[in-house]
Scaffold this motif. Structure first.
Motif, PDB file in Angstrom:
ATOM      1  N   PRO A   1      44.532  58.772  19.625  1.00 15.41           N
ATOM      2  CA  PRO A   1      43.247  58.248  19.781  1.00 15.41           C
ATOM      3  C   PRO A   1      43.645  58.387  21.423  1.00 15.41           C
ATOM      4  O   PRO A   1      44.535  57.340  22.057  1.00 15.41           O
ATOM      5  CB  PRO A   1      42.570  57.340  19.595  1.00 15.41           C
ATOM      6  N   ASN A   2      43.181  58.764  22.182  1.00 12.33           N
ATOM      7  CA  ASN A   2      42.824  59.363  24.516  1.00 12.33           C
ATOM      8  C   ASN A   2      44.788  59.182  24.493  1.00 12.33           C
ATOM      9  O   ASN A   2      44.920  58.836  26.045  1.00 12.33           O
ATOM     10  CB  ASN A   2      42.182  57.075  24.286  1.00 12.33           C
ATOM     11  N   ALA A   3      44.896  59.931  24.300  1.00 12.59           N
ATOM     12  CA  ALA A   3      46.588  60.753  24.515  1.00 12.59           C
ATOM     13  C   ALA A   3      45.582  62.018  25.864  1.00 12.59           C
ATOM     14  O   ALA A   3      44.403  62.503  25.573  1.00 12.59           O
ATOM     15  CB  ALA A   3      46.532  61.494  23.389  1.00 12.59           C
ATOM     16  N   SER A   4      46.679  62.123  26.753  1.00 12.24           N
ATOM     17  CA  SER A   4      46.134  62.914  27.880  1.00 12.24           C
ATOM     18  C   SER A   4      47.737  63.460  28.297  1.00 12.24           C
ATOM     19  O   SER A   4      48.843  62.569  27.857  1.00 12.24           O
ATOM     20  CB  SER A   4      45.617  62.089  28.630  1.00 12.24           C
ATOM     21  N   LEU A   5      48.103  64.430  28.576  1.00 12.78           N
ATOM     22  CA  LEU A   5      48.912  65.359  29.143  1.00 12.78           C
ATOM     23  C   LEU A   5      48.898  65.338  30.432  1.00 12.78           C
ATOM     24  O   LEU A   5      48.209  66.490  30.809  1.00 12.78           O
ATOM     25  CB  LEU A   5      48.989  66.022  28.274  1.00 12.78           C
ATOM     26  N   LEU A   6      50.253  64.532  31.121  1.00 10.23           N
ATOM     27  CA  LEU A   6      50.745  65.287  32.348  1.00 10.23           C
ATOM     28  C   LEU A   6      51.484  66.237  32.492  1.00 10.23           C
ATOM     29  O   LEU A   6      52.585  65.907  31.688  1.00 10.23           O
ATOM     30  CB  LEU A   6      50.787  64.791  33.775  1.00 10.23           C
ATOM     31  N   LEU A   7      51.197  67.580  33.306  1.00 12.29           N
ATOM     32  CA  LEU A   7      52.405  68.529  32.306  1.00 12.29           C
ATOM     33  C   LEU A   7      52.377  68.666  34.270  1.00 12.29           C
ATOM     34  O   LEU A   7      51.954  69.339  35.069  1.00 12.29           O
ATOM     35  CB  LEU A   7      51.980  69.752  31.873  1.00 12.29           C
ATOM     36  N   ASN A   8      53.842  68.957  34.757  1.00 10.14           N
ATOM     37  CA  ASN A   8      53.964  68.777  36.307  1.00 10.14           C
ATOM     38  C   ASN A   8      55.099  69.066  36.067  1.00 10.14           C
ATOM     39  O   ASN A   8      56.234  69.692  35.688  1.00 10.14           O
ATOM     40  CB  ASN A   8      54.501  67.643  36.895  1.00 10.14           C
TER      41      ASN A   8
END
Ligand SMILES: Nc1ncnc2c1ncn2[C@@H]1O[C@H](COP(=O)(O)OP(=O)(O)OP(=O)(O)O)[C@@H](O)[C@H]1O
Ligand SMILES: Cc1ncsc1CCO
Ligand SMILES: [Mg+2]
Length: 540
Positions: A304-311
């Protein structure tokens, strides 16, 4: 059967290939499975079949199509189409010229043409509405179905150029289907990204071969495809601009949501940024996980509430990046994309463009050089991963940010002395054929965040990357009804205000780094956006 051409439904167009049938199936059984579950148009395309067999097959398929009241198109073989009285013909650029085909077929049959370039659209527009009824726009992505591909894949940007040409040359009658390399993992993105620049036209459908023809269970495969076309995210609704703009009150609400939801922010980021980003994430009441393990991405995305930063500053293997994009897109969890040094080298350009055509991003963040290059408003290549801030024209930067937001249906952020944030997500709802209901890049809401020059922000490495972490925390921490634009603008406003505060407390760039984390921590936990130093304005 005569089909009224205007009534043809192009949404799910099945093209046959009997060389890929799985054991226990036949051409007819696969076509019928498709028709039963939502295929709206069928084309027989059998490149290696002898004429007599072709005719026999075509007659059998025709019977099934009649049963489901779906038109049957024949690829290339005008003689076969005429002999069996099929509903139409599809020809390519090197097949018989269109005016000859039309003369043979007569006016009432459906005539389709494969098109890859704007100049071909110009030609069909000159012929007028009595010639070409629809075009197959492609090849979109690499495909194994074309044995000797003459053209390299055009991607959504190539399809947009064709849709723009249809508008420019006023070929309003001409319908469109995307073709080439379309699969369940890219269909929704293609539908939402392939829209003409004037917002008026998107694809009328998608055409595919292998996902039905080669499917061991063609019924289930077609149902899945139909579900993606009619799916809850890309609903058949009209596009609407967000009417509300972020305020300090709505940003305060975002921060409360982030505090109580404590999002898990997966970072796939460059080595320079990893430690800094993890600490920024913790300062914002969120949990960082720096993971580049392919086999765990779909598990992480489901938390739940996972978020991905892809840099893409220094890069994990492309297959890992694709797996992560897929995993988060599949469960509708947000991805923040930071195309570091977007056009600094050919390698970076190619990698970032591959990822941009591969997935759907909630937010795309870049410095001004990156955003200008993405919007194709920057003639020069970038020199490195840093921005050329210089004296930038605000109108140009806003324009570029809006173009990126519109083209990628995302919230675009452009950083520098002032930051621009443009909202192009339209609530994530799209409709086949209708584009963005005439809304164009210039119409998109754009906010400007400013706090005077803070040059020291450019004197530490990965300050832009950590704004990416901040955005990923904020959009990950939202409740299901939370507002994405508020979250992104809130993150940018907080970051700028914290930068200003830290700049007044530090002694140099080393202590600025530490002070920046302290200031983020303080302002986040106090949660009084009305007292932050940076200003928030609508651009108009
Ligand atoms: N001259 C400046 N005045 C005020 N704020 C600035 C200035 N330069 C950068 N910033 C802020 O610093 C942050 C990073 O922006 P910048 O454009 O330098 O990103 P970047 O080049 O991608 O950074 P990096 O690649 O080092 O992570 C943003 O929040 C931006 O608002
Ligand atoms: C210095 C550097 N090199 C690749 S990524 C990165 C961090 C700032 O973008
Ligand atoms: Mg950057």
């Amino acid at each position: 059967m005569v089909f009224a051409k205007n009534d043809v439904d192009y949404s799910l167009y099945l093209v046959t290939d009997s060389t890929m049938l799985p054991p226990g199936t036949t051409l007819c059984s696969q076509v019928e499975a498709g028709l039963k579950n939502g295929v709206t148009l069928v084309q027989i395309r059998e490149k290696d079949t002898e004429t007599r067999d072709f005719v026999e097959e075509a007659l059998e398929v025709q019977k099934i199509c009649k049963k489901y009241k779906v038109p049957l198109i024949i690829n290339d073989r005008i003689d076969v189409a005429m002999a069996i009285d099929a509903d139409g013909v599809h020809v390519g650029q090197s097949d018989m010229p269109i005016p000859m085909v039309r003369r043979l077929l007569g006016p009432s049959k459906i005539l389709g043409w494969s098109v890859g370039k704007p100049s071909e659209v110009e030609t069909l527009a000159k012929w007028g509405p009595d010639m070409v009824d629809y075009i197959g726009v492609g090849t979109l992505f690499p495909t194994l179905t074309k044995k000797n591909p003459k053209k390299s894949p055009m991607g959504p940007q190539g399809a947009i150029a064709v849709l723009d040409a249809l508008e420019e040359f006023k070929a309003i009658w001409c319908r469109t289907v995307g073709i080439g390399g379309l699969h369940p993992d890219n269909i929704q993105r293609v539908i939402c990204q392939c829209v003409s620049s004037n917002g008026k036209r998107s694809l009328d459908g998608i055409s595919l071969v292998s996902d039905i023809m080669a499917a061991p269970d063609a019924c289930a495969a077609t149902k899945r495809l139909r579900g993606l076309l009619d799916g809850s995210k890309y609903q058949f609704v009209d596009c609407k601009l967000n009417e509300t703009f972020p305020t300090t009150a709505s940003i305060q609400s975002v921060i409360s949501q982030v505090s109580s939801n404590r999002p898990l922010v997966q970072h796939i980021t460059n080595k320079v940024h990893q430690n800094f980003g993890a600490n920024v994430t913790l300062a914002l009441g969120s949990s960082p996980i720096m993971s580049e393990i392919e086999s765990e991405v779909s598990e992480l995305a489901r938390i739940p509430n996972a978020s991905l930063l892809l840099n893409t500053g220094s890069v994990a293997p492309i297959e890992t990046l694709k797996a992560a994009i897929n995993a988060y897109n599949e469960v509708n969890r947000p991805i923040t994309f930071d195309p570091v040094g977007y056009s600094a080298t050919e390698t970076r350009l190619c990698l970032n463009n591959t990822l941009l055509t591969y997935g759907q991003f909630t937010c795309i963040k870049g410095n001004c050089s990156e955003i200008l290059s993405l919007a194709k408003l920057n003639k020069d290549k970038m020199k490195g991963v840093d921005a050329n801030s210089g004296n930038m024209d605000i109108n140009l930067l806003v324009r570029a940010t809006q173009i990126v937001a519109f083209q990628y249906r995302t919230i675009a952020v452009c950083t520098g002395e002032f930051d621009c944030v443009a909202n192009g997500i339209f609530d994530g709802k799209y409709k086949l054929s209708s584009g963005t209901a005439g809304i164009t890049a210039e119409d998109l809401p754009c906010m400007i965040i400013e706090d005077g020059p803070i040059p020291i922000m450019g004197d530490i490495t990965a300050s832009g990357c950590s704004l990416g972490s901040t955005i990923a925390c904020f959009i990950g921490g939202l409740n299901s009804t939370g507002n994405l634009f508020d979250a992104v603008v809130g993150a940018v406003l907080l970051y700028k205000s914290a930068g200003k505060l830290a700049s007044t407390r530090c002694q140099g760039s080393g202590s600025f780094h530490v002070q920046l984390i302290d200031a983020l921590y303080q302002l986040f936990h106090e949660n009084k956006p009305e007292s932050w130093s940076a200003s928030l304005k609508k651009f108009n």
